[in-house]
Design a protein around this motif. Structure first.
Motif, short mmCIF file in Angstrom:
data_model
loop_
_atom_site.label_atom_id
_atom_site.label_comp_id
_atom_site.label_asym_id
_atom_site.label_seq_id
_atom_site.Cartn_x
_atom_site.Cartn_y
_atom_site.Cartn_z
N TYR A 70 0.84 -1.20 0.00
CA TYR A 70 0.00 0.00 0.00
C TYR A 70 0.87 1.25 0.00
N ARG A 71 0.47 2.23 -0.79
CA ARG A 71 1.10 3.56 -0.77
C ARG A 71 0.23 4.48 0.07
N ASN A 72 0.74 4.93 1.19
CA ASN A 72 0.02 5.88 2.03
C ASN A 72 0.33 7.29 1.55
N GLU A 73 -0.66 7.92 0.91
CA GLU A 73 -0.46 9.23 0.29
C GLU A 73 -0.59 10.35 1.32
N PRO A 74 0.03 11.51 1.05
CA PRO A 74 -0.05 12.65 1.98
C PRO A 74 -1.47 13.15 2.19
N ASN A 75 -2.37 12.92 1.21
CA ASN A 75 -3.75 13.38 1.33
C ASN A 75 -4.61 12.44 2.17
N GLY A 76 -3.99 11.43 2.74
CA GLY A 76 -4.72 10.50 3.60
C GLY A 76 -5.29 9.29 2.88
N LYS A 77 -5.23 9.30 1.55
CA LYS A 77 -5.72 8.16 0.79
C LYS A 77 -4.66 7.07 0.73
N ARG A 78 -5.10 5.89 0.40
CA ARG A 78 -4.19 4.74 0.33
C ARG A 78 -4.40 4.03 -1.00
#
Length: 241
Positions: free
Chosen positions: A111-119
């Protein structure tokens, strides 16, 4: 686990290793001459499975990882950066997958945990070869596991970036195949302040790797680079969970 000024994240990374259901492990942390509180945080961790090696000067992640590979005593080598983390069953599931199928080199979905809170979910294909990997970005370093009794001795080239991909290519070039376990067993943390500049730099370094490490012709480099760019874009616009 290479570390450099990772005081904000290293405790989480370390705990994700120590809390693995597969407990017969050693965690080698190679500190690349940090100037923050990283060392103090690691030294407070009381677990005899943790080994700390501090480099005498800042040398880059390739040197740090190679120091860890050399110091490792286990049959299997796995990689985790100090700002990422693992699912608690990562090592157990992956080691069982490799042992059952006599696999020397494997990787998993993550999983990529994005800075915008999405995954984002990044899937793992069933199999990767040298030619396929030249045109892909799918093998995440934090998901790799190598069985040294099958693959043999290996090190990472001493280049500042793309040393992980160059290593996988070197292993695959010998005829070994990499096999994917399509389970999200690792978490890659994307930092907001590194997003814009890194895309261009990584593209430049990928081109340089093709030309200098892999010794590809200009036409062959262009062909693979187009595939790499397509897969990189595809990975980043799909897979939200």
């Amino acid at each position: 686990m290479p570390s450099y000024n990772s005081a904000k994240t290293i405790e989480r990374a370390v705990q994700s290793v120590l809390l693995q259901t597969y407990q017969d492990l050693e965690l080698i942390i190679i500190d690349d001459y940090s100037s923050d509180e990283t060392l103090r945080i690691v030294e407070k961790i009381k677990d005899n499975r943790v080994r700390l090696i501090r480099l005498s000067q800042n040398s880059g992640v390739a040197v740090a990882r190679n120091t860890g590979i050399k110091a490792a005593t286990g049959r299997y080598i796995a990689f985790l950066d100090s700002d990422d983390s693992w699912h608690p069953e990562k090592l157990a599931r992956q080691q069982a997958f490799m042992a059952t199928n006599n696999i020397g080199f494997s990787f998993t979905a993550y999983y990529r945990n994005e800075p915008n809170g999405k995954r984002r979910f990044v899937p793992a294909p069933v199999e990767m070869t040298y030619k396929k990997l030249l045109r892909n970005t799918i093998i995440g370093c934090l998901t790799v596991m190598v069985d040294r009794t099958i693959v043999g001795h290996f090190t990472m080239p001493n280049i500042r970036t793309r040393q992980d991909t160059a290593t996988w290519l070197a292993i695959l070039k010998k005829g070994t195949h990499a096999y994917g376990l399509n389970e999200g067993l690792a978490f890659y943390q994307v930092e907001a302040n590194t997003l814009s500049g890194n895309k261009v730099k990584m593209m430049q370094q990928t081109w340089k790797m093709y030309r200098e490490q892999e010794k590809l012709t200009y036409v062959h480099t262009l062909y693979n680079f187009i595939g790499y760019a397509y897969q990189a874009i595809k990975k980043r616009i799909s897979g939200y969970v």
